[in-house]
Design an enzyme around this catalytic site. Structure first.
Site, PDB file in Angstrom:
ATOM      1  N   TYR A 142       0.818  -1.223   0.000  1.00  0.00           N
ATOM      2  CA  TYR A 142       0.000   0.000   0.000  1.00  0.00           C
ATOM      3  C   TYR A 142       0.847   1.266   0.000  1.00  0.00           C
ATOM      4  CZ  TYR A 142      -4.202  -2.673   0.768  1.00  0.00           C
ATOM      5  OH  TYR A 142      -5.246  -3.540   0.615  1.00  0.00           O
ATOM      6  N   ASP A 163     -17.403 -11.586   8.534  1.00  0.00           N
ATOM      7  CA  ASP A 163     -15.973 -11.327   8.459  1.00  0.00           C
ATOM      8  C   ASP A 163     -15.576 -10.433   9.628  1.00  0.00           C
ATOM      9  OD1 ASP A 163     -13.404 -10.545   7.989  1.00  0.00           O
ATOM     10  OD2 ASP A 163     -13.719  -9.884   5.921  1.00  0.00           O
ATOM     11  N   LYS A 182      -6.829 -10.937  12.444  1.00  0.00           N
ATOM     12  CA  LYS A 182      -5.920  -9.907  12.992  1.00  0.00           C
ATOM     13  C   LYS A 182      -5.618  -9.997  14.495  1.00  0.00           C
ATOM     14  CE  LYS A 182      -6.426  -6.528   9.349  1.00  0.00           C
ATOM     15  NZ  LYS A 182      -7.577  -6.431   8.449  1.00  0.00           N
TER      16      LYS A 182
HETATM   17  C1  LIG Z   1      -7.618  -6.907   7.064  1.00  0.00           C
HETATM   18  C2  LIG Z   1      -8.876  -7.555   6.679  1.00  0.00           C
HETATM   19  C3  LIG Z   1      -8.887  -8.701   5.870  1.00  0.00           C
HETATM   20  C4  LIG Z   1      -7.630  -9.259   5.264  1.00  0.00           C
HETATM   21  O1  LIG Z   1      -6.721  -9.678   6.200  1.00  0.00           O
HETATM   22  P1  LIG Z   1      -5.161  -9.822   5.813  1.00  0.00           P
HETATM   23  O2  LIG Z   1      -4.560 -10.525   6.969  1.00  0.00           O
HETATM   24  O3  LIG Z   1      -4.655  -8.431   5.637  1.00  0.00           O
HETATM   25  O4  LIG Z   1      -5.107 -10.609   4.556  1.00  0.00           O
HETATM   26  C5  LIG Z   1     -10.101  -9.304   5.621  1.00  0.00           C
HETATM   27  N1  LIG Z   1     -11.253  -8.803   6.119  1.00  0.00           N
HETATM   28  C6  LIG Z   1     -11.284  -7.710   6.884  1.00  0.00           C
HETATM   29  C7  LIG Z   1     -12.578  -7.224   7.429  1.00  0.00           C
HETATM   30  C8  LIG Z   1     -10.101  -7.035   7.188  1.00  0.00           C
HETATM   31  O5  LIG Z   1     -10.123  -5.913   7.911  1.00  0.00           O
END
Ligand SMILES: *Cc1c(COP(=O)(O)O)cnc(C)c1O
Length: 446
Positions: free
Chosen positions: A16, A252, A282
């Site tokens: 990025y 998600d 995360k």
């Molecule tokens: C960051 C993120 C992803 C992707 O995760 P990475 O580990 O960066 O591949 C998917 N969904 C959401 C909601 C995110 O914030």
């Protein structure tokens, strides 16, 4: 002495990042970190106001997570996960199922947010294939939604700035307007509206549900879109529609899971919600090691169960799937949640954080102010009345970022949206200081 930044610019292609801009604003060299502070080479520090890209939870250099990692490295650093297993993965899977109160029953491991989303999408697709509904092949997602940077995840994402160039590669997916209240797609006002923005989704599902596998959504907070925080009624209605029309619901929570909204998982703000998949990544190891999981319901799991020659198997996996060291870090993080009462402590500070944020509302450039849990965001606009934005060229967000660095802050913007995504271990004094400094930075621009 070695010029580290110069060598970095010579060899590294950063994510990025426009390298041309980086020549004038080279990446900040971080030497060590403690708690919520990142330290540069001259002992200078930055508050880790965005949790090191939304993953740190309990702070840097946490003795218990470090100890768990150390112990695991001494025991078993890695083993293949097909045909083999290990205790850290088994314990973690069991604890995640308990934490979700058995809403989900099976844990599939992978190693980052994009892949755990890919897994949910592929599982949903193959579930319908395995159960004889082969016309169900498409997905629904929200405008401005973000689910990762791999091709499959991009296909269900709606951020044109990132993804437009790749659009010829995407598989078919329907997009519906998002519940972005500040820029309401129906031009209505909260709280008077009746969540009218759900109607396009309702019409779509009514007419096309027979060709749709799943809907994917970020519960309550659309992170990368600019911390768009939306009414929980929208999520409740979307979930009910998915159920009514027999379309899987994929939650998600890669960004919002593990306490960010004040609850362990954001969907807990709607205790009755029913979903088929939950994606987590995360915060799962509190930012120590890469790991992700896709949780699925028993119904989904059963759709793949059968004799080998029936071709129902889910043929997917990654080399570092369920890495034992990462699983041990995740277990340590969950233990800290329990023993240090992380959520209870954070809960006490949330009202203070929100009240302090309210002060930002009257600043001349602040068009919108939104917050939930330990997440807060302001949307900067050129004109408060018309909501006109600054546009790409002005780089207003970047300006804030640069000024933030001088004030010990990491205000990495999303376009013209400036946000805080605080580690849950932030103390009252730290929050106070961060907000005071952030306020001055934004004020200095008007
Ligand atoms: C960051 C993120 C992803 C992707 O995760 P990475 O580990 O960066 O591949 C998917 N969904 C959401 C909601 C995110 O914030």
């Amino acid at each position: 002495m070695k010029d580290w930044q110069k060598t970095d610019l010579e060899y590294i292609w950063h994510p990025y990042t426009q390298a041309k801009e980086a020549r004038n604003l080279p990446p900040v060299l971080i030497e060590k970190a403690r708690g919520i502070k990142l330290y540069g080479t001259r002992g200078n520090f930055y508050y880790d106001t965005i949790s090191s890209w939304w993953c740190n939870v309990h702070g840097h250099n946490h003795p218990r997570i470090k100890e768990a990692i150390r112990k695991q490295v001494d025991t078993l650093e890695h083993v293949l996960f097909a045909g083999f297993t290990h205790k850290p993965a088994i314990q973690l899977a069991e604890q995640l199922i308990v934490l979700t109160k058995n809403k989900f029953n099976r844990v599939f491991f992978s190693d980052n947010g994009s892949t755990c989303v890919e897994v949910a999408l592929k599982m949903s697709f193959q579930y319908w294939h395995n159960t004889g509904k082969r016309e169900k092949t498409k997905f629904v997602s929200l405008d401005y939604g973000y689910h990762g940077d791999t091709i499959g995840a991009m296909s269900v994402s709606g951020l044109d700035l990132f993804n437009a160039v790749f659009s010829p590669l995407f598989y078919p997916s329907y997009k519906v307007p998002s519940p972005y209240c500040y820029r309401c797609p129906m031009e209505k006002k909260r709280p008077a509206c009746a969540i009218d923005c759900i109607k396009p989704l309702e019409r779509l599902l009514e007419h096309k549900h027979e060709e749709i596998c799943a809907m994917i959504i970020e519960p309550l907070v659309m992170g990368a879109a600019g911390m768009i925080i939306y009414p929980k009624e929208y999520l409740a209605k979307a979930a009910a529609l998915a159920k009514k029309y027999k379309v899987h619901l994929i939650l998600d929570e890669v960004a919002v899971g593990f306490g960010r909204t004040g609850k362990m998982f954001a969907y807990e703000h709607l205790p009755q919600i029913e979903a088929d998949f939950l994606c987590l990544s995360k915060g799962i190891t509190s930012g120590y090691l890469p790991l992700s999981v896709t949780l699925a319901s028993e119904k989904i799991f059963r759709g793949f169960y059968g004799d080998y020659e029936k071709r129902k198997t889910f043929f997917h996996g990654h080399t570092y799937t369920a890495n034992p060291v990462a699983c041990s870090a995740a277990l340590a993080s969950l233990k800290i949640f329990k023993e240090e009462k992380t959520l209870q402590k954070a809960e006490k500070l949330i009202p203070f954080f929100h009240q302090a944020l309210e002060k930002f509302r009257d600043l001349p450039l602040v068009g919108d102010l939104r917050y939930i849990g330990f997440i807060g965001a302001v949307e900067l606009v050129k004109d408060k009345k018309t909501k006109e934005s600054f546009g790409l060229k002005r780089r207003m967000g970047l300006e804030v970022y640069k000024r933030g660095l001088k004030e010990n802050l990491v205000l990495r913007p999303l376009g013209d949206i400036i946000y805080l995504f605080l580690p849950l271990c932030a103390s009252k004094a730290e929050i106070e200081d961060i907000l005071k400094k952030t306020y001055l930075v934004i004020k200095s621009l008007s």
